[in-house]
Design a protein around this motif. Sequence first.
Motif, PDB file in Angstrom:
ATOM      1  N   PRO A  36       0.820  -1.213   0.000  1.00  0.00           N
ATOM      2  CA  PRO A  36       0.000   0.000   0.000  1.00  0.00           C
ATOM      3  C   PRO A  36       0.857   1.269   0.000  1.00  0.00           C
ATOM      4  O   PRO A  36       2.019   1.246   0.417  1.00  0.00           O
ATOM      5  CB  PRO A  36      -0.809  -0.111   1.296  1.00  0.00           C
ATOM      6  CG  PRO A  36      -0.322  -1.293   2.025  1.00  0.00           C
ATOM      7  CD  PRO A  36       0.654  -2.037   1.180  1.00  0.00           C
ATOM      8  N   CYS A  37       0.271   2.350  -0.457  1.00  0.00           N
ATOM      9  CA  CYS A  37       0.961   3.639  -0.468  1.00  0.00           C
ATOM     10  C   CYS A  37       1.130   4.132   0.961  1.00  0.00           C
ATOM     11  O   CYS A  37       0.148   4.306   1.688  1.00  0.00           O
ATOM     12  CB  CYS A  37       0.167   4.653  -1.288  1.00  0.00           C
ATOM     13  SG  CYS A  37       0.870   6.312  -1.187  1.00  0.00           S
ATOM     14  N   GLY A  38       2.371   4.364   1.362  1.00  0.00           N
ATOM     15  CA  GLY A  38       2.656   4.818   2.723  1.00  0.00           C
ATOM     16  C   GLY A  38       2.152   6.217   2.999  1.00  0.00           C
ATOM     17  O   GLY A  38       1.880   6.573   4.152  1.00  0.00           O
ATOM     18  N   ILE A  39       2.039   7.031   1.967  1.00  0.00           N
ATOM     19  CA  ILE A  39       1.560   8.409   2.152  1.00  0.00           C
ATOM     20  C   ILE A  39       0.042   8.393   2.324  1.00  0.00           C
ATOM     21  O   ILE A  39      -0.494   8.967   3.273  1.00  0.00           O
ATOM     22  CB  ILE A  39       2.004   9.302   0.971  1.00  0.00           C
ATOM     23  CG1 ILE A  39       3.537   9.359   0.897  1.00  0.00           C
ATOM     24  CG2 ILE A  39       1.406  10.699   1.100  1.00  0.00           C
ATOM     25  CD1 ILE A  39       4.095  10.082  -0.313  1.00  0.00           C
ATOM     26  N   CYS A  40      -0.669   7.707   1.429  1.00  0.00           N
ATOM     27  CA  CYS A  40      -2.144   7.658   1.540  1.00  0.00           C
ATOM     28  C   CYS A  40      -2.580   6.944   2.811  1.00  0.00           C
ATOM     29  O   CYS A  40      -3.606   7.286   3.399  1.00  0.00           O
ATOM     30  CB  CYS A  40      -2.736   6.967   0.318  1.00  0.00           C
ATOM     31  SG  CYS A  40      -2.631   7.944  -1.195  1.00  0.00           S
ATOM     32  N   SER A  41      -1.815   5.920   3.247  1.00  0.00           N
ATOM     33  CA  SER A  41      -2.218   5.160   4.438  1.00  0.00           C
ATOM     34  C   SER A  41      -1.682   5.786   5.719  1.00  0.00           C
ATOM     35  O   SER A  41      -1.804   5.196   6.791  1.00  0.00           O
ATOM     36  CB  SER A  41      -1.734   3.719   4.313  1.00  0.00           C
ATOM     37  OG  SER A  41      -0.316   3.689   4.278  1.00  0.00           O
ATOM     38  N   VAL A  74      -3.052  14.497  -3.722  1.00  0.00           N
ATOM     39  CA  VAL A  74      -3.644  13.458  -4.566  1.00  0.00           C
ATOM     40  C   VAL A  74      -2.595  12.386  -4.869  1.00  0.00           C
ATOM     41  O   VAL A  74      -1.397  12.678  -4.968  1.00  0.00           O
ATOM     42  CB  VAL A  74      -4.185  14.034  -5.900  1.00  0.00           C
ATOM     43  CG1 VAL A  74      -5.410  14.897  -5.655  1.00  0.00           C
ATOM     44  CG2 VAL A  74      -3.114  14.790  -6.658  1.00  0.00           C
ATOM     45  N   HIS A  75      -3.069  11.147  -4.986  1.00  0.00           N
ATOM     46  CA  HIS A  75      -2.177  10.049  -5.316  1.00  0.00           C
ATOM     47  C   HIS A  75      -1.979   9.980  -6.831  1.00  0.00           C
ATOM     48  O   HIS A  75      -2.798   9.410  -7.545  1.00  0.00           O
ATOM     49  CB  HIS A  75      -2.719   8.718  -4.776  1.00  0.00           C
ATOM     50  CG  HIS A  75      -1.805   7.563  -5.066  1.00  0.00           C
ATOM     51  ND1 HIS A  75      -0.929   7.053  -4.138  1.00  0.00           N
ATOM     52  CD2 HIS A  75      -1.601   6.855  -6.197  1.00  0.00           C
ATOM     53  CE1 HIS A  75      -0.245   6.063  -4.687  1.00  0.00           C
ATOM     54  NE2 HIS A  75      -0.640   5.928  -5.945  1.00  0.00           N
ATOM     55  N   VAL A  76      -0.928  10.633  -7.281  1.00  0.00           N
ATOM     56  CA  VAL A  76      -0.502  10.509  -8.683  1.00  0.00           C
ATOM     57  C   VAL A  76       0.991  10.239  -8.644  1.00  0.00           C
ATOM     58  O   VAL A  76       1.645  10.469  -7.629  1.00  0.00           O
ATOM     59  CB  VAL A  76      -0.796  11.773  -9.520  1.00  0.00           C
ATOM     60  CG1 VAL A  76      -2.298  11.987  -9.689  1.00  0.00           C
ATOM     61  CG2 VAL A  76      -0.149  13.003  -8.913  1.00  0.00           C
ATOM     62  N   ALA A 120       4.965   5.215  -5.453  1.00  0.00           N
ATOM     63  CA  ALA A 120       4.321   5.753  -6.664  1.00  0.00           C
ATOM     64  C   ALA A 120       3.434   6.955  -6.347  1.00  0.00           C
ATOM     65  O   ALA A 120       2.520   7.255  -7.096  1.00  0.00           O
ATOM     66  CB  ALA A 120       3.513   4.660  -7.350  1.00  0.00           C
ATOM     67  N   HIS A 121       3.672   7.607  -5.208  1.00  0.00           N
ATOM     68  CA  HIS A 121       2.908   8.808  -4.837  1.00  0.00           C
ATOM     69  C   HIS A 121       3.860   9.991  -4.980  1.00  0.00           C
ATOM     70  O   HIS A 121       4.936  10.005  -4.368  1.00  0.00           O
ATOM     71  CB  HIS A 121       2.404   8.656  -3.392  1.00  0.00           C
ATOM     72  CG  HIS A 121       1.475   9.739  -2.946  1.00  0.00           C
ATOM     73  ND1 HIS A 121       0.275   9.477  -2.319  1.00  0.00           N
ATOM     74  CD2 HIS A 121       1.568  11.095  -3.017  1.00  0.00           C
ATOM     75  CE1 HIS A 121      -0.326  10.628  -2.020  1.00  0.00           C
ATOM     76  NE2 HIS A 121       0.450  11.623  -2.444  1.00  0.00           N
ATOM     77  N   PHE A 122       3.461  11.006  -5.746  1.00  0.00           N
ATOM     78  CA  PHE A 122       4.345  12.124  -6.072  1.00  0.00           C
ATOM     79  C   PHE A 122       4.956  12.754  -4.817  1.00  0.00           C
ATOM     80  O   PHE A 122       4.235  13.230  -3.930  1.00  0.00           O
ATOM     81  CB  PHE A 122       3.570  13.209  -6.844  1.00  0.00           C
ATOM     82  CG  PHE A 122       4.417  14.381  -7.240  1.00  0.00           C
ATOM     83  CD1 PHE A 122       5.207  14.324  -8.385  1.00  0.00           C
ATOM     84  CD2 PHE A 122       4.461  15.535  -6.468  1.00  0.00           C
ATOM     85  CE1 PHE A 122       6.002  15.400  -8.751  1.00  0.00           C
ATOM     86  CE2 PHE A 122       5.256  16.615  -6.829  1.00  0.00           C
ATOM     87  CZ  PHE A 122       6.030  16.544  -7.978  1.00  0.00           C
TER      88      PHE A 122
END
Length: 167
Positions: A36-41, A74-76, A120-122
């Motif tokens: 999982p994305c560490g930033i979003c989570s 935003v997750h890009v 994969a998060h900017f």
Amino acid sequence: MSTNMTLPYRQPLIPIEPGPRQIPEPPRRGEPGGPPCGICSKEATAAVWSDSNWTLHPPVGGSLPGAVWLASRVHVDSFSDLPEPLASDFGRVAARVERAILSLGDVARVHLYRWGDGGAHFHVWFLPRPLGMLEATGMMLPIWEDVLPNVSDEDLAAAARRVASAM
Ligand SMILES: [Zn+2]
């Protein structure tokens, strides 16, 4: 390379060949099939500053107080994936981060690095190159950053909060 730029290792270093290519590459954090994305989570360090587009975070396990990383809300993935308004806004916010880091003092220049190989998060790294540390000019700074003794995560977070308060 500038004449002062120096690896933080004794010579001679012996060049090696790259290994076999791994294709397809293993998925990164936050991309399909990857962790999982560490930033979003929210596994990443808590933001010390934010606005409607960006969050600013201290590193962990680093040697350069004043280092921070800036992430999009935003997750890009990369610059080419940012919505146009965010792409335009990046220059404005990068200038604010740079100015805030320089205000700490004892900083010659602020380096920006966007690797993109881990998650994969900017996100873009801002590293302060210590004033007078000419060995660490150019691409040598991240290598010196890795080799120099780490300061405590509390000191890194405190320096990042000083950056945040100067934003
Ligand atoms: Zn994300």
